[in-house]
Scaffold this motif. Structure first.
Motif, PDB file in Angstrom:
ATOM      1  N   LEU A 216      35.199 127.860  57.983  1.00  0.00           N
ATOM      2  CA  LEU A 216      34.581 127.008  58.982  1.00  0.00           C
ATOM      3  C   LEU A 216      34.068 125.748  58.297  1.00  0.00           C
ATOM      4  O   LEU A 216      33.433 125.824  57.244  1.00  0.00           O
ATOM      5  N   THR A 217      34.361 124.596  58.895  1.00  0.00           N
ATOM      6  CA  THR A 217      33.843 123.325  58.414  1.00  0.00           C
ATOM      7  C   THR A 217      33.024 122.694  59.534  1.00  0.00           C
ATOM      8  O   THR A 217      33.441 122.697  60.695  1.00  0.00           O
ATOM      9  N   ILE A 218      31.868 122.144  59.180  1.00  0.00           N
ATOM     10  CA  ILE A 218      31.000 121.484  60.156  1.00  0.00           C
ATOM     11  C   ILE A 218      30.735 120.058  59.690  1.00  0.00           C
ATOM     12  O   ILE A 218      30.396 119.830  58.531  1.00  0.00           O
ATOM     13  N   HIS A 219      30.928 119.108  60.600  1.00  0.00           N
ATOM     14  CA  HIS A 219      30.684 117.695  60.320  1.00  0.00           C
ATOM     15  C   HIS A 219      29.521 117.192  61.174  1.00  0.00           C
ATOM     16  O   HIS A 219      29.298 117.668  62.290  1.00  0.00           O
ATOM     17  N   LYS A 220      28.830 116.199  60.641  1.00  0.00           N
ATOM     18  CA  LYS A 220      27.712 115.585  61.366  1.00  0.00           C
ATOM     19  C   LYS A 220      27.540 114.144  60.907  1.00  0.00           C
ATOM     20  O   LYS A 220      27.754 113.837  59.737  1.00  0.00           O
ATOM     21  N   GLY A 221      27.149 113.269  61.828  1.00  0.00           N
ATOM     22  CA  GLY A 221      26.780 111.908  61.466  1.00  0.00           C
ATOM     23  C   GLY A 221      25.333 111.865  61.013  1.00  0.00           C
ATOM     24  O   GLY A 221      24.464 112.501  61.615  1.00  0.00           O
ATOM     25  N   GLU A 222      25.049 111.111  59.968  1.00  0.00           N
ATOM     26  CA  GLU A 222      23.694 111.064  59.412  1.00  0.00           C
ATOM     27  C   GLU A 222      22.658 110.597  60.429  1.00  0.00           C
ATOM     28  O   GLU A 222      21.516 111.070  60.445  1.00  0.00           O
ATOM     29  N   LEU A 223      23.042 109.690  61.330  1.00  0.00           N
ATOM     30  CA  LEU A 223      22.081 109.064  62.245  1.00  0.00           C
ATOM     31  C   LEU A 223      22.279 109.511  63.693  1.00  0.00           C
ATOM     32  O   LEU A 223      21.991 108.746  64.619  1.00  0.00           O
ATOM     33  N   GLU A 224      22.727 110.721  63.898  1.00  0.00           N
ATOM     34  CA  GLU A 224      22.980 111.176  65.264  1.00  0.00           C
ATOM     35  C   GLU A 224      21.700 111.205  66.097  1.00  0.00           C
ATOM     36  O   GLU A 224      21.696 110.785  67.260  1.00  0.00           O
TER      37      GLU A 224
END
Length: 300
Positions: A218-226
């Protein structure tokens, strides 16, 4: 690098907030020097029909078949997959775009219905904007029984190298699918998953079952400034969404990743500097596709 410059030049509006601006033609309409294309539609109980695009590399397939990426929000993904962008990718897989028969980038009603999990007792859940939701089980069944078999008749794919990708509500669906005991994909990439869904109750259910999590990457991505750059519209339905989103602890996603890792789940976590929730859509799908190396991996 050339591929990075090309992706960064793509219009940001394609992956920021949902837009009513009609989409232009995609490679499904224009053709491509890099891929041959197929498309088919499947009926839906309500709203727009499902439209599935299949982009197949114009080269000899490996003996076991091509790696394959199944991408939710297929219309918005197709807008990014210009012939120039496809040419720039280091290793081109089969790409299956899971969309709807519409000229909108994001089919708001349909994705709310199909990508979101039901309640703990299996009932439908309405999203904060009043749209019917909770149909993830039915949509996963559609992928298993209708979409994947049809794709396999159109393209030589290796399901032992298959990836399911989704963003926002789509990222939530990826987590739902990854947590199920039996699903057909090998790898799962959840970008900016909407963990606030149903007042965070689905996240709580996920956390209680990590010791029984199926053994698949499983890979999870996120934007730093969400959170910092989240929009705050003043309509009542948007305010309900914002309140539900804000009620979730800002570090909820990091906490979930830590819980998975502590339970021995093979999880990767990537934070994209400076990016908002919408901007993470483009960066995440690019990050996935540019990392395709064609290496054979065994199914877990």
């Amino acid at each position: 690098m050339r591929w990075l410059a090309l992706w960064l030049m793509l219009p940001l509006t394609a992956t920021a907030q949902p837009s009513n601006e009609p989409l232009g033609p995609s490679v499904l309409d224009t053709g491509s020097t890099m891929v041959r294309t197929e498309r088919f539609t499947l009926p839906a109980e309500a709203g727009a029909e499902h439209e599935i695009g299949v982009l197949i590399p114009r080269r000899e397939a490996p003996a076991e078949g091509f790696p394959v990426v199944f991408a939710l929000d297929g219309q918005a993904v197709l807008e990014l997959l210009t012939d120039e962008a496809l040419t720039a990718l280091p290793a081109l897989p089969v790409i299956v775009t899971l969309g709807y028969e519409t000229d909108r980038r994001f089919a708001s009603e349909e994705r709310a219905r199909d990508y979101t999990p039901p309640s703990a007792d299996g009932r439908p859940v309405e999203d904060p904007r009043g749209r019917p939701g909770g149909g993830a089980a039915a949509y996963l069944g559609l992928l298993e029984t209708e979409v994947i078999p049809r794709v396999r008749t159109l393209a030589p794919v290796d399901m032992d190298r298959s990836t399911l990708w989704g963003h926002s509500y789509g990222g939530l669906f990826v987590l739902y699918a990854a947590s199920r005991p039996e699903t057909p994909f090998t790898q799962y990439v959840a970008a900016s998953p909407s963990l606030w869904w149903d007042n965070g109750s689905f996240l709580a259910r996920l956390e209680t079952q990590v010791d029984r999590w199926p053994g698949r990457p499983l890979t999870i991505h996120k934007g730093e400034l969400e959170r910092a750059r989240a929009s705050h519209p003043d309509t009542p339905d948007a305010q309900r969404l914002a309140q539900m989103r804000t009620a979730l602890p800002e570090d909820a996603l990091e906490g979930f990743v830590s819980t998975l890792a502590a339970a021995g789940v093979a999880v990767d976590y990537e934070v994209f500097p400076g990016l908002s929730h919408g901007e993470t859509f483009r960066r995440s799908i690019r990050f996935l596709l540019e990392g395709m190396d064609g290496a054979k991996r065994s199914r877990h």
